[in-house]
Scaffold this active site. Structure first.
Site, short mmCIF file in Angstrom:
data_model
loop_
_atom_site.label_atom_id
_atom_site.label_comp_id
_atom_site.label_asym_id
_atom_site.label_seq_id
_atom_site.Cartn_x
_atom_site.Cartn_y
_atom_site.Cartn_z
N LYS A 37 12.20 6.48 -24.81
CA LYS A 37 11.95 6.72 -23.39
C LYS A 37 12.28 5.48 -22.56
CE LYS A 37 7.57 7.64 -24.00
NZ LYS A 37 7.51 7.55 -25.48
N THR A 38 11.74 4.36 -23.00
CA THR A 38 11.96 3.14 -22.23
C THR A 38 13.43 2.76 -22.26
OG1 THR A 38 9.72 2.44 -22.74
CG2 THR A 38 11.22 0.74 -21.96
N ASP A 224 7.68 3.83 -15.92
CA ASP A 224 7.43 3.89 -17.36
C ASP A 224 5.93 4.07 -17.59
OD1 ASP A 224 7.94 3.89 -20.05
OD2 ASP A 224 8.57 1.80 -20.18
N GLU A 225 5.54 4.60 -18.71
CA GLU A 225 4.11 4.78 -19.06
C GLU A 225 3.37 5.55 -17.96
OE1 GLU A 225 3.13 3.72 -21.99
OE2 GLU A 225 4.42 2.05 -22.57
N GLN A 255 -0.42 8.93 -25.58
CA GLN A 255 -0.61 7.49 -25.47
C GLN A 255 -1.39 7.11 -24.23
OE1 GLN A 255 2.67 4.83 -26.78
NE2 GLN A 255 3.86 6.70 -26.88
N ARG A 633 3.32 1.39 -33.29
CA ARG A 633 3.99 0.12 -32.94
C ARG A 633 4.81 -0.39 -34.12
NH1 ARG A 633 4.76 1.21 -28.64
NH2 ARG A 633 3.77 3.12 -29.26
P1 ATP Z 1 6.83 4.10 -26.64
O1 ATP Z 1 6.30 5.48 -26.43
O2 ATP Z 1 6.17 3.41 -27.77
O3 ATP Z 1 6.87 3.30 -25.38
P2 ATP Z 1 9.63 4.67 -26.30
O4 ATP Z 1 9.77 6.14 -26.31
O5 ATP Z 1 9.64 4.00 -24.99
O6 ATP Z 1 8.34 4.27 -27.14
P3 ATP Z 1 11.72 2.83 -26.97
O7 ATP Z 1 10.91 1.61 -27.03
O8 ATP Z 1 12.58 3.04 -25.81
O9 ATP Z 1 10.77 4.09 -27.22
O10 ATP Z 1 12.63 2.95 -28.26
C1 ATP Z 1 12.12 2.75 -29.57
C2 ATP Z 1 13.16 2.07 -30.43
O11 ATP Z 1 14.21 2.97 -30.71
C3 ATP Z 1 13.80 0.88 -29.76
O12 ATP Z 1 14.02 -0.11 -30.72
C4 ATP Z 1 15.10 1.43 -29.24
O13 ATP Z 1 16.09 0.45 -29.11
C5 ATP Z 1 15.46 2.45 -30.30
N1 ATP Z 1 16.29 3.55 -29.79
C6 ATP Z 1 16.01 4.34 -28.76
N2 ATP Z 1 16.98 5.26 -28.58
C7 ATP Z 1 17.90 5.05 -29.53
C8 ATP Z 1 19.15 5.67 -29.89
N3 ATP Z 1 19.64 6.70 -29.22
N4 ATP Z 1 19.81 5.16 -30.94
C9 ATP Z 1 19.33 4.11 -31.64
N5 ATP Z 1 18.18 3.50 -31.37
C10 ATP Z 1 17.46 3.95 -30.33
MG MG Z 2 8.22 2.83 -24.01
#
Ligand code: ATP
Ligand code: MG
Length: 783
Positions: A37-38, A224-225, A255, A633
């Site tokens: 997402k982020t 975000d969040e 979360q 995490r």
């Molecule tokens: P959270 O809910 O914990 O905040 P999130 O959904 O925001 O998580 P991110 O932190 O954006 O998730 O991504 C998690 C990991 O996956 C990061 O290391 C990111 O670089 C990697 N990632 C995200 N999308 C891809 C993709 N399409 N291909 C490869 N790696 C990815």
């Molecule tokens: Mg995130």
């Protein structure tokens, strides 16, 4: 314009791409942890800039922590492949609102150089008001009122909007003292944390022209969040988004961990009704964690009701199970984790060596940190504490900052009160009261009050001379501050939508603020005070003051620094070299680490006692989401631990493994043997003759959680410890109780047994209500 290369889109999956490329209208990205997402949100910013849809200052991007904001800024730069010319509106709600409020402070009766009080000052101020009202602080603690007022502010309620249902708050005096408090803050030219948003919402609601300006200005809004926004933040966003309606929010209902601070997960669930025609994107592929870690997290969160329920999968097939281990006590736990970290650094167990930066310890309560800090200091393991403004909470730092505050903002009476007689200037209670009275009579701040008092000879002797020195000093230091420190001007170029860009200029300094800070501390006698102090702490305090001046170097001016400190949520100890991170689970939101330790999984600590005592499941469900955040995490190795004994506020308490441990799906967990108890490795073997020790080890092995874990044996390291059988037998000799029997529990007091389930007794306690407790914690209840 020729299409620019878009490498940042490569590697995104189709759902992420849709979220990045759907630029018009509202977008909601609702997805589980680690689904990118982020990352997608960051790519969206890059896409906006790269396609020329928006310029950096037209993008409003809200992150949850300052650290997240910094990371996002860096990533945008990297993805864009060029330096971004600043993204002034990328930051936390608070940081963004400070900037806005400085521009429009006069609309709520403040000056643009207002100070932001920390919780300590806020409490001091409230205490004064409560005392002036003749209210007994012991019966009605000011701290309680502070919590109530924060709650109102989180709900965007100004004193005139308190609903009748809340009229009885704080013995019916809450609403009225809240109004006084708000008036007093304005007099002090100060805000508290909650005010930053509250004032902005008030301004937007009362001044449509101001709102309209920003609605036009912020072409794209990203959050975000989103699951952790409170009502005030939500209103603020909704007002701003009504302009272009280009708002993109990302979040995960599982979360949501800030309910206790007024966050409303309902905001995310309501998004589609708030923003009609919203494009909803679901992401399901997790890129962060191994399958075992993901399954363990999913298993725990499945215990919550009313979830949206999301699928998570990963392409990964490899990876270790979640590791689980019980310890004798918190110190042993810290020792074991310290050793594990060192061996991971060396690359044992067939794993590649881990960098210390790749490891984190996530605790439920900040008091857990001390054991780790002590241990790591002892073995010389570099670590940093993230999330607690520890450094800035120290006495000498707070004093020094009060000096800086008086100099930058003379209306800051609280700061003046703090320093007027520190160091001792012969200005005791009486003299201070005189200053207060003079200031009140003349309707001026305390610095002015003191000046008038001196002019009228209302104070004499050594105190008078010293006070004059201080006031002269304040005048002199203030005059060395560079002009108005932040000048915000409308750029003269007018953009296509007719709005002038906002520009912030910093005037050139006369004396550098770092030199000035040193000067203030020297000339005021503050540094001298500690130099002459013979207590053992004095040298450390002087070191800290030096450290403070060093910290100033990273800022443009004193005010910027003060602002930073009051906003700071994460004070990473800067410096070279790898470091293990220690932080609370709350502070870990959005972050990821290859190796994560989750210590202290004990009932009463995690889940917290408060959540367990609460009627209903709300608190417990929030704790479970916290467990989910913690586990997710971890990228590769996740270790959960608990201790049989825990010293809480100086008292030893027996502890039961957390109920969340029971919820971990067995097939994804490896149970390890605690080395300390059975000589399985490092750590001092426990003297088995000691009854207390035996009780504690029995506690670990007798608990229902542990028994269930034993039945899962088979995995590596799960062999039943040699001596535990004896211990178990010993402890089974503990008397059981009968239905209706009167019993006593150390913590809950007297009660009556109303249910029996194995060694668990359901007891109706006279004071603590009905609880399930293990029988060995009970004794026959003779008064
Ligand atoms: P959270 O809910 O914990 O905040 P999130 O959904 O925001 O998580 P991110 O932190 O954006 O998730 O991504 C998690 C990991 O996956 C990061 O290391 C990111 O670089 C990697 N990632 C995200 N999308 C891809 C993709 N399409 N291909 C490869 N790696 C990815
Ligand atoms: Mg995130």
């Amino acid at each position: 314009m020729a299409a620019r290369p878009q490498p940042y889109l490569e590697g995104l999956n189709p759902a992420q791409r849709a979220a990045v490329e759907t630029l018009d209208g509202p977008v909601l990205m609702l997805a589980g942890a680690g689904t990118g997402k982020t990352r997608a949100l960051t790519a969206r910013i890059v896409h906006l800039l790269n396609t020329g849809r928006a310029r950096p200052h037209e993008v409003l991007a809200v992150t949850f922590t300052n650290k997240a904001a910094r990371e996002m800024k860096t990533r945008v730069g990297q993805m864009l492949g060029q330096q971004v010319e600043g993204m002034p509106w990328l930051g936390t709600f608070h940081a963004i609102c400070v900037k806005l409020l400085r521009r429009h402070a006069e609309l709520v009766g403040l000056k643009s150089n207002f100070t932001i009080l920390d919780t300590d000052d806020q409490l001091r101020l409230l205490k004064q008001l409560v005392a002036a009202e003749g209210i007994d602080d012991k019966r009605w603690p000011a701290r309680m009122l502070a919590g109530i007022i924060d709650g109102w502010k989180n709900r965007a309620l100004t004193p005139d909007k308190i609903p009748s249902a809340d009229a009885g708050a704080y013995n019916h005096r809450g609403p009225e003292i809240y109004a006084q408090y708000q008036r007093r803050l304005i007099e002090l030219n100060a805000t508290d944390f909650g005010d930053l948003l509250l004032h902005m919402v008030t301004i937007f609601q009362a001044h449509p022209d101001v709102l309209a300006q920003y609605q036009r200005w912020f072409k794209y809004i990203l959050v975000d969040e989103y699951q952790d926004t409170n009502v005030a933040q939500y209103l603020w966003l909704r007002l701003l988004a009504q302009g272009h309606k280009n708002i993109c929010c990302v979040g995960d209902d599982d979360q949501s961990i800030y309910g206790w601070r007024g966050a409303e997960v309902g905001n995310i669930l309501r998004f589609e009704t708030d923003f009609l025609g919203a494009h909803v994107v679901k992401l399901e592929q997790n890129y962060r964690s191994t399958p075992h870690i993901l399954a363990a997290a999913s298993g725990v969160i499945a215990g919550n009701e009313g979830r949206l329920g999301k699928t998570l999968w990963t392409e990964e097939t490899e990876g270790e199970k979640v590791r689980l281990i019980g310890h004798w006590d918190g110190e042993e736990e810290a020792r074991w984790i310290g050793d594990e970290i060192e061996s991971a650094q060396r690359g044992t167990r067939g794993l590649d060596p881990f960098s210390l930066d790749d490891m984190a310890i996530l605790v439920r309560a900040s008091h857990q940190m001390r054991a780790f800090e002590d241990r790591f200091l002892t073995i010389g393991l570099p670590y940093k504490v993230i999330g607690g403004p520890r450094f800035y909470e120290r006495l000498e730092i707070r004093d020094a900052m009060a000096y800086f505050r008086v100099v930058t903002s003379p209306d800051d009476d609280l700061a003046f009160e703090r320093i007027v007689n520190t160091p001792k200037r012969g200005l005791g209670e009486k003299a201070q009261q005189k200053i207060q009275r003079t200031a009140r009579d003349h309707g001026v701040n305390l610095v002015e009050g003191a000046r008038i008092l001196l002019a009228h000879g209302g104070i004499s002797g050594k105190g008078a001379a010293q006070l004059r020195l201080l006031i002269d000093g304040i005048d002199r230091w203030s005059s060395m501050l560079q002009g108005p420190r932040i000048e915000i001007s409308e750029d003269d170029s007018v953009l296509d939508d007719g709005v002038a860009p906002l520009r912030m200029d910093y005037g050139p300094p006369d004396v550098s603020h770092v030199e000035l800070a040193e000067m203030i501390l020297d000339e005021s006698g503050y540094t001298g005070m500690w130099q002459n102090d013979k207590t053992p702490e004095a040298p450390g305090r002087l070191e800290n003051l030096k450290e403070l001046v060093k910290a100033l170097e990273g800022f443009e001016n004193l005010q910027g620094f003060l602002e930073h400190v009051s906003l700071i949520m994460d004070n990473e100890q800067e410096g070279d070299g790898e470091k293990v991170s220690i932080m609370t689970l709350h502070a870990a939101k959005g972050l990821e680490f290859p190796m994560v330790f989750l210590p202290g999984w004990e009932d009463g600590l995690f889940p917290s006692q408060r959540s367990m005592d609460e009627s209903g499941m709300k608190g417990l469900e929030e704790e479970r989401r916290l467990a989910y955040v913690g586990i997710t995490r971890a990228e590769r190795i996740c270790t959960i631990s608990f201790a049989a004994n825990r010293r809480v506020f100086g008292q030893w308490q027996n502890a039961m493994p957390s109920r969340f441990i029971d919820e971990l799906p067995e097939e994804h967990v490896d149970v390890l043997t605690p080395p300390g108890l059975y000589g399985g490795g490092f750590g001092a073997a426990m003297p088995q003759s000691d009854l207390h020790d035996r009780a504690a080890s029995a506690n670990v092995y007798n608990s229902p959680g542990w028994k269930r874990l034993q039945s899962r044996s088979g995995a590596r390291g799960t062999s039943q410890p040699r001596e535990s059988r004896n211990v178990t037998i010993d402890m089974q000799a503990v008397a059981a109780f009968e239905m209706g029997e009167r019993v006593f529990h150390d913590k809950f007091g007297y009660g009556e047994v109303i249910g029996i389930e194995g060694d668990k007794m359901e007891v109706a306690f006279e004071k603590a209500g009905t609880k399930k407790v293990v029988s060995r914690f009970l004794t026959g209840g003779k008064d």
